[in-house]
Enzyme design. Structure first.
Site, mmCIF file in Angstrom:
data_model
loop_
_atom_site.group_PDB
_atom_site.id
_atom_site.type_symbol
_atom_site.label_atom_id
_atom_site.label_comp_id
_atom_site.label_asym_id
_atom_site.label_seq_id
_atom_site.Cartn_x
_atom_site.Cartn_y
_atom_site.Cartn_z
ATOM 1 N N PHE A 227 46.456 57.372 69.165
ATOM 2 C CA PHE A 227 46.067 56.203 69.975
ATOM 3 C C PHE A 227 46.089 56.483 71.467
ATOM 4 C CE2 PHE A 227 48.075 54.517 66.025
ATOM 5 C CZ PHE A 227 46.916 54.050 65.432
ATOM 6 N N ARG A 309 38.548 54.031 84.773
ATOM 7 C CA ARG A 309 37.882 53.362 83.646
ATOM 8 C C ARG A 309 38.100 51.847 83.703
ATOM 9 N NH1 ARG A 309 35.286 54.552 78.708
ATOM 10 N NH2 ARG A 309 35.402 56.776 79.094
ATOM 11 N N PHE A 343 41.877 52.958 77.353
ATOM 12 C CA PHE A 343 42.028 53.799 78.544
ATOM 13 C C PHE A 343 41.723 53.038 79.841
ATOM 14 C CE2 PHE A 343 41.133 57.826 80.934
ATOM 15 C CZ PHE A 343 42.150 58.621 80.446
ATOM 16 N N ALA A 509 38.532 59.382 74.361
ATOM 17 C CA ALA A 509 37.354 58.709 74.913
ATOM 18 C C ALA A 509 36.380 58.321 73.794
ATOM 19 C CB ALA A 509 36.676 59.583 75.970
ATOM 20 N N GLU A 726 37.505 53.173 70.346
ATOM 21 C CA GLU A 726 38.162 52.278 71.295
ATOM 22 C C GLU A 726 37.447 50.940 71.527
ATOM 23 O OE1 GLU A 726 38.041 55.732 74.010
ATOM 24 O OE2 GLU A 726 39.942 54.947 74.744
HETATM 25 N N1 MTE Z 1 42.362 55.451 64.632
HETATM 26 C C1 MTE Z 1 43.484 55.824 63.990
HETATM 27 N N2 MTE Z 1 43.591 55.542 62.673
HETATM 28 N N3 MTE Z 1 44.499 56.462 64.630
HETATM 29 C C2 MTE Z 1 44.438 56.749 65.970
HETATM 30 O O1 MTE Z 1 45.366 57.326 66.529
HETATM 31 N N4 MTE Z 1 43.089 56.597 68.037
HETATM 32 C C3 MTE Z 1 42.050 55.857 68.746
HETATM 33 C C4 MTE Z 1 40.772 55.787 67.901
HETATM 34 N N5 MTE Z 1 41.070 55.374 66.569
HETATM 35 C C5 MTE Z 1 43.257 56.353 66.684
HETATM 36 C C6 MTE Z 1 42.222 55.722 65.958
HETATM 37 C C7 MTE Z 1 41.698 56.432 70.036
HETATM 38 S S1 MTE Z 1 42.666 56.076 71.357
HETATM 39 C C8 MTE Z 1 40.588 57.208 70.217
HETATM 40 S S2 MTE Z 1 40.147 57.768 71.741
HETATM 41 C C9 MTE Z 1 39.739 57.591 69.094
HETATM 42 O O2 MTE Z 1 40.205 57.087 67.858
HETATM 43 C C10 MTE Z 1 39.672 59.113 69.048
HETATM 44 O O3 MTE Z 1 38.967 59.587 67.980
HETATM 45 P P1 MTE Z 1 37.357 59.719 67.958
HETATM 46 O O4 MTE Z 1 36.940 60.142 69.308
HETATM 47 O O5 MTE Z 1 37.130 60.725 66.924
HETATM 48 O O6 MTE Z 1 36.860 58.359 67.616
HETATM 49 N N1 HPA Z 2 38.918 58.612 78.255
HETATM 50 C C1 HPA Z 2 39.928 59.058 77.502
HETATM 51 N N2 HPA Z 2 40.649 60.088 77.789
HETATM 52 C C2 HPA Z 2 40.371 60.749 78.918
HETATM 53 C C3 HPA Z 2 39.335 60.342 79.756
HETATM 54 C C4 HPA Z 2 38.565 59.225 79.403
HETATM 55 O O1 HPA Z 2 37.622 58.801 80.107
HETATM 56 N N3 HPA Z 2 39.313 61.181 80.798
HETATM 57 C C5 HPA Z 2 40.325 62.054 80.577
HETATM 58 N N4 HPA Z 2 40.952 61.803 79.452
HETATM 59 MO MO1 MOS Z 3 41.963 57.532 73.294
HETATM 60 S S1 MOS Z 3 43.061 56.434 74.612
HETATM 61 O O1 MOS Z 3 40.852 58.074 74.572
HETATM 62 O O2 MOS Z 3 43.010 58.851 73.050
#
Ligand code: MTE
Ligand code: HPA
Ligand code: MOS
Length: 769
Positions: A227, A309, A343, A509, A726
């Site tokens: 997360f 952001r 974020f 992101a 997100e």
């Molecule tokens: N979903 C689950 N089950 N667990 C997680 O930790 N992290 C979230 C989101 N969904 C998360 C989640 C966050 S903060 C991000 S940035 C995205 O998943 C990252 O994964 P992705 O870029 O592959 O979507």
């Molecule tokens: N989103 C999430 N994580 C990051 C970013 C962003 O824009 N920039 C650097 N780390």
């Molecule tokens: Mo997600 S807060 O960009 O790991």
């Protein structure tokens, strides 16, 4: 075609059966030690001495190390300023001071009690306002602006101003920070970490131990949730455990328990935002001025990007003709706040959604009407920073959800209910998300993938993406399987490791699938191109055993397709099974592995000017939430939430629906029950599940409708999909605005005071005042 299908998450079965391996499920190696850290007892102080003598005598203690044992004690995602272990100044309560390696956890606990620290306590800054007053900031002021704000305010029929405050949020991943280190020959180090950012973990471990990057490998099989909390902050834990492993030449692991994890790690940033708005009789916004202050905690970490952001999402879904957005990160003596789903986006968005409620109240109009007036639509789709809201689906989503949720009818029912009920109150609100997809730091928008096809036609795929539950592995599996026309089960996504994929960006992101999925597709296509050429030549029947197949890319072979585990010439109908073709290719010495690199084209945001193409595209959505509040206790139930999202052409709608519902409920938690409480000494008091409440199944909306619109236009992302991780988090704001709406019915003079989170106490106080 497996892309677009609801195949199950690749870990679904093993998560349920308990077979999934997390760091602490790894069998203990011979001689493996356990490690723990000692946290500082004050929020601000000068560390004048550490006496380890007594602690080192505890049976089972193998070593205790301080900053002096590290070759380099500074790390940081943006600014390399944060000590791994306190060397001089303690900057927050529980900041790690030393690391203890032992045969067992009991010895660590005993040793912690016997370590003597000589500390001169200093005055601490524990609240945001104090650091604003003292101008104690971690960043310079940032600005995004356009138009003529003075003119807008001086000529507008109405203006309002106020302060919006939001609290932080604990990540509450089920698996706390965890790391294991295995020292190898020649000073090499293998690290297994619960990290969203294996490359940074590799780099921080190497730097802190005085090793070169090529001596360290970081492997991430999966996380039990990240997360954002494991984007930057997994790295220093890895350094600590690797330090013990290196010193004692024994494998080691460090599994942080929940309470320690909650006390020592950063969280979502609290913000205090000062806003002014100018608008006309209809509620159309003419000018918006906002100054954002985030609580960065003790060190910069990712705060600068998070603030940026937040600023980039201060427009929410609304067009702002004249606007000035200023932002600053405050320095305080608490844990260093960090990335958390959204974020900064949720904080910027929450402010303008709250402002809209105030405009509506001021004009005695329904807030939805104000939102409809201001939503991006028509000719000018430019954001305050100049990027256009391309292929804008916001008006369509708003219209559809307004009618499918029966908003207007329910508004009338709520009016009636609130007139008649003496015990309860209802409220309703629609809010939106227009989440910019891309890292705002352009260099991070890159990824690489390694694809190996084996002789039975199955694939192993490795990328820099890390699996934290979000399903990135499953999507990559589908993308690779789709490319070769094979079932998804014939693709295995391998553990993330810096020896296969290097210089990777964090999985963050929301762009894990966008970036790594695209790199995977490119690598697959390179292999396919060679196999296609082999197929063509083979089918010509021109080969003698002495011939070598030359891969010829000049011919148009688009009539040869990979489908149903076969390769078919659609002109002749002739085919080979993929397995047959792979075998032919192998014996003809054609490579069946490839590596590809991908970078998102077209990005260019000028941070100094606050202008430019910050994002690749936007993921849009809206939610309508209705709440029921007990007027005597403030207890809030979400009666119903309807969500409509634009996820382009989803690669896996089932996984995406899971992301939408999970993110929404997590967002709801942030705006309602999740409350971080600190003592006046800066000690986090709510550091366990007994004192910190995340939403449970009981708190999810009683009626919960999630739907996706159809949108085929997103040609800038892999298979025209859109990122999902997100964006729906921001829709939790609909619940907060519904609460605010409810308070307006009975205590209009107090509604604008509502803080976020709107806890029972907060609500009942405002209703009682
Ligand atoms: N979903 C689950 N089950 N667990 C997680 O930790 N992290 C979230 C989101 N969904 C998360 C989640 C966050 S903060 C991000 S940035 C995205 O998943 C990252 O994964 P992705 O870029 O592959 O979507
Ligand atoms: N989103 C999430 N994580 C990051 C970013 C962003 O824009 N920039 C650097 N780390
Ligand atoms: Mo997600 S807060 O960009 O790991």
């Amino acid at each position: 075609m497996t892309v677009g299908k609801n195949i199950p998450h690749d870990s679904a079965r093993t998560h349920v059966s308990g077979e999934s391996i997390f760091i602490d499920d790894r069998p203990f190696l011979k001689n493996e030690m356990v490690c723990g850290f000692l946290g500082a007892p004050v929020a601000h102080g000068k560390l004048k001495g550490i006496n380890l003598k007594k602690a080192l005598k505890v049976p089972g203690v193998l070593g205790i190390y301080t900053h002096k044992d590290l070759a380099n004690n500074r790390w940081g995602a943006i600014v390399k300023e944060q000590p791994i272990l306190v060397d001089d100044i303690i900057s927050y309560e529980y900041e790690p001071v030393c690391v203890i390696a032992a045969e067992n956890y009991k010895a660590i606990e005993k040793a912690k009690k016997l370590i003597e620290l000589d500390i001169e306590e200093l005055e601490a800054t524990l609240c945001l306002q104090k650091s604003i007053d003292n101008e104690d900031f971690l960043t310079i002021e940032k600005k995004i602006s356009r138009g003529d704000l003075d003119k807008a305010f001086s000529s507008a029929p109405h203006t309002l101003e106020g302060v919006f405050e939001n609290g932080g949020q604990e990540h509450f991943y089920l698996e706390s920070h965890a790391c294991a280190a295995l020292p190898l020959e020649n000073n090499q180090m293998e690290v297994h970490s619960s990290s969203q950012h294996p490359s940074e973990t590799q780099h921080v471990v190497a730097q802190s131990l005085g090793l070169s990057y090529h001596q360290v490998v970081c492997v991430v099989k999966r996380m039990g949730g990240g997360f954002g909390g494991k984007e930057s902050q997994a790295a220093p834990f890895a350094s600590l455990v690797a330090l013990c492993a290196k010193k004692l030449k024994r494998p080691a692991r460090m599994i942080i328990n929940k309470d320690d994890d909650m006390r020592v790690t950063g969280k979502r940033h609290p913000f205090k935002n000062f806003w002014k708005v100018a608008f006309d009789e209809e509620g159309k916004i003419l000018g918006y001025k906002i100054k954002l202050f985030s609580n960065g905690g003790a060190y910069t970490d990712l705060s600068e990007s998070i603030l940026e952001r937040a600023m980039l999402h201060s427009d929410g879904c609304y067009y702002l003709p004249n606007v000035e957005i200023l932002g600053r990160v405050c320095k305080t003596n608490i844990h260093s706040n960090t990335a958390f789903r959204g974020f900064g986006g949720p904080q910027g968005n929450a402010t303008i959604e709250s402002v809209i409620e105030e405009i509506a109240h001021h004009l005695k109009k329904d807030a939805l009407e104000i939102r409809e007036k201001n939503i991006y639509r028509g000719e000018d789709l430019s954001t305050p920073y100049g990027q256009l809201v391309d292929h804008n689906t916001l008006p369509e989503i708003m219209e559809k959800i307004k009618s499918s949720s029966k908003y207007l009818e329910r508004r009338k029912e709520i009016d009636e209910f609130n007139k008649n009920s003496l015990t309860h109150l209802k409220g309703i609100a629609v809010t939106g998300t227009k989440f910019g997809i891309a890292f705002t730091a352009r260099f991070l928008n890159q990824a690489n993938a390694l694809v190996n096809m084996h002789l039975d036609g199955t694939l192993q795929v490795s990328t820099g993406a890390t699996e934290m539950g979000q399903g990135v592995n499953t999507k990559i599996q589908q993308i690779a399987a789709g490319a070769f026309g094979i079932p998804a089960v014939e693709v295995q996504v391998m553990p993330t490791s810096t020896e296969k994929n290097h210089n990777t960006s964090p999985t963050a992101a929301s762009s894990g699938s966008d970036l790594n999925g695209m790199a995977t597709l490119i690598a697959c296509n390179k292999i396919k191109q060679r196999l296609t050429s082999v197929f063509y030549t083979h089918m010509q029947g021109e080969l003698t055993p002495a011939d070598e197949i030359e891969v010829d890319n000049s011919k148009d072979l688009s009539h040869i397709i990979f489908e149903d585990s076969k390769v078919t010439d659609t002109k002749t109908g002739k085919f080979l099974t993929l397995k047959e073709l792979v075998s032919i290719a192998y014996f003809n010495r054609v490579s069946m592995g490839d590596y590809a690199f991908y970078k998102t084209p077209g990005l260019g945001f000028d941070k100094a000017l606050g202008k430019g193409q910050a994002f690749n595209y936007y993921t849009n959505g809206m939610a309508v939430s209705e709440v029921l509040i007990d007027r005597f206790t403030g207890e809030t139930k979400v009666l119903r939430s309807d969500i409509l999202m634009d996820l382009g052409r989803s690669i896996n709608p089932g996984i995406d629906m899971g992301q939408v519902s999970g993110a929404f409920v997590q967002g709801m938690g942030w705006v309602t029950a999740e409350n971080l409480v600190y003592s006046d000494k800066g000690v986090l008091l709510s550091h366990s599940p007994t004192t910190y409440k995340i939403p449970s199944i009981q708190d999810t909306p009683r009626i919960f409708n999630i739907d996706l619109i159809e949108n085929n236009t997103n040609d800038v992302c892999v298979h025209r999909s859109k990122a999902v991780g997100e964006p729906p988090f921001l829709l939790g704001n609909s619940v907060w605005n519904a609460i605010k709406d409810a308070i307006y019915y009975v205590k209009p003079e107090n509604a604008s005071k509502l803080k976020l989170p709107a806890t029972c106490e907060e609500i009942v106080t405002l209703l009682d005042e």
